[in-house]
Motif scaffolding. Sequence first.
Motif, mmCIF file in Angstrom:
data_model
loop_
_atom_site.group_PDB
_atom_site.id
_atom_site.type_symbol
_atom_site.label_atom_id
_atom_site.label_comp_id
_atom_site.label_asym_id
_atom_site.label_seq_id
_atom_site.Cartn_x
_atom_site.Cartn_y
_atom_site.Cartn_z
ATOM 1 N N ALA A 134 28.190 -36.432 -40.188
ATOM 2 C CA ALA A 134 28.746 -35.060 -40.210
ATOM 3 C C ALA A 134 29.147 -34.635 -38.796
ATOM 4 C CB ALA A 134 27.720 -34.089 -40.803
ATOM 5 N N ARG A 158 35.450 -32.236 -46.045
ATOM 6 C CA ARG A 158 35.912 -30.925 -46.541
ATOM 7 C C ARG A 158 35.079 -29.810 -45.910
ATOM 8 N NH1 ARG A 158 35.509 -32.651 -51.740
ATOM 9 N NH2 ARG A 158 37.329 -33.979 -51.928
ATOM 10 N N GLU A 159 33.761 -30.037 -45.812
ATOM 11 C CA GLU A 159 32.876 -29.019 -45.210
ATOM 12 C C GLU A 159 33.255 -28.737 -43.762
ATOM 13 O OE1 GLU A 159 28.709 -30.058 -45.593
ATOM 14 O OE2 GLU A 159 28.957 -30.235 -47.758
ATOM 15 N N ALA A 196 33.373 -35.150 -49.290
ATOM 16 C CA ALA A 196 32.739 -33.825 -49.339
ATOM 17 C C ALA A 196 32.344 -33.372 -47.936
ATOM 18 C CB ALA A 196 31.520 -33.869 -50.259
ATOM 19 N N LEU A 197 31.810 -34.294 -47.138
ATOM 20 C CA LEU A 197 31.414 -33.940 -45.761
ATOM 21 C C LEU A 197 32.635 -33.503 -44.952
ATOM 22 C CD1 LEU A 197 28.901 -36.771 -44.695
ATOM 23 C CD2 LEU A 197 28.395 -34.341 -45.043
#
Length: 268
Positions: free
Chosen positions: A130, A192-193, A189-190
């Motif tokens: 991340a 997008r965050e 998903a990471l």
Amino acid sequence: MADLHTLIRDQPEDVLELIAKSMDVRANEPAMRAICARYMGAIPRVNDLRVLEIGCGNGAATAHVLEYVEPRELVGVDPSEAFIRMARERYADRTGIRFEVGDAVDTGEPDASFDLVIAHTVFSHLPDPATALHEAYRVLKPGGRLVVFDGDYATNTVALFAGDPLQTAMEVALRNLAHDPYVMRRLSALAREVGFEVEPLDAHGYVQTTSPDYLLTLLARGVGAGANAGEMGQDLVEGFVSEALARVEAGTFYGAILFLSLGALKPA
Ligand SMILES: C[S@@+](CC[C@H](N)C(=O)[O-])C[C@H]1O[C@@H](n2cnc3c(N)ncnc32)[C@H](O)[C@@H]1O
């Protein structure tokens, strides 16, 4: 067990040499060349492209970035001083390329300075993907692109039948050579965050039977690392390696890795 790549700064010279050799073997295989031509060749061309390659290692995959992406300027970063030295030697004659010791989470490069950040088989070795995504976002220009390529290593197989003992060697290799074999499944998903506009994952099948040079080095390095970590003795290491070689000799070897690539845009 610890991934050797994640702990790359702690590895002795002989282990670094073996890893570097394995990078060269994989980068030069026709199957990996074809995969690179496909996923790197699909990256949209921009004039005067500036590229940051994260985890460039000894520069083995850099050759494909230069061939298929054709950047005006490329910066490669890797935490291993030894790999950076090898990469500098390899490209000593080229202009527009530099290699620096740096980490995916702290590249040392300025904000908004690259059109493309690319990481070829690196994210599965990162303890903090991340933060690496945040760092890629920071150094990308608005409208810039991140491309992450890695194995969906949890699917790796060398099994010819259910319960095939050689598959245990692959499990040992994964435990000792990959920090997170599942990371590509979570990366969209990471990203997008972090704020990226994420494109669908693209799948690249890699199957080796007759000349499985990379899979043989992966198995041999993996069981060797497993032995060093106290998982087994040298007899079993030699047993796994000779079983794999015997299958190649008999024409029965099968090995497969599913690679995935992710494209993500920093909004303009
Ligand atoms: C499997 S190698 C791939 C090297 C190169 N990209 C290639 O495909 O030939 C993984 C690379 O990730 C690097 N690496 C490990 N931890 C890293 C980190 N925290 N940040 C950036 N690179 C890292 C290793 O030093 C190694 O060069």
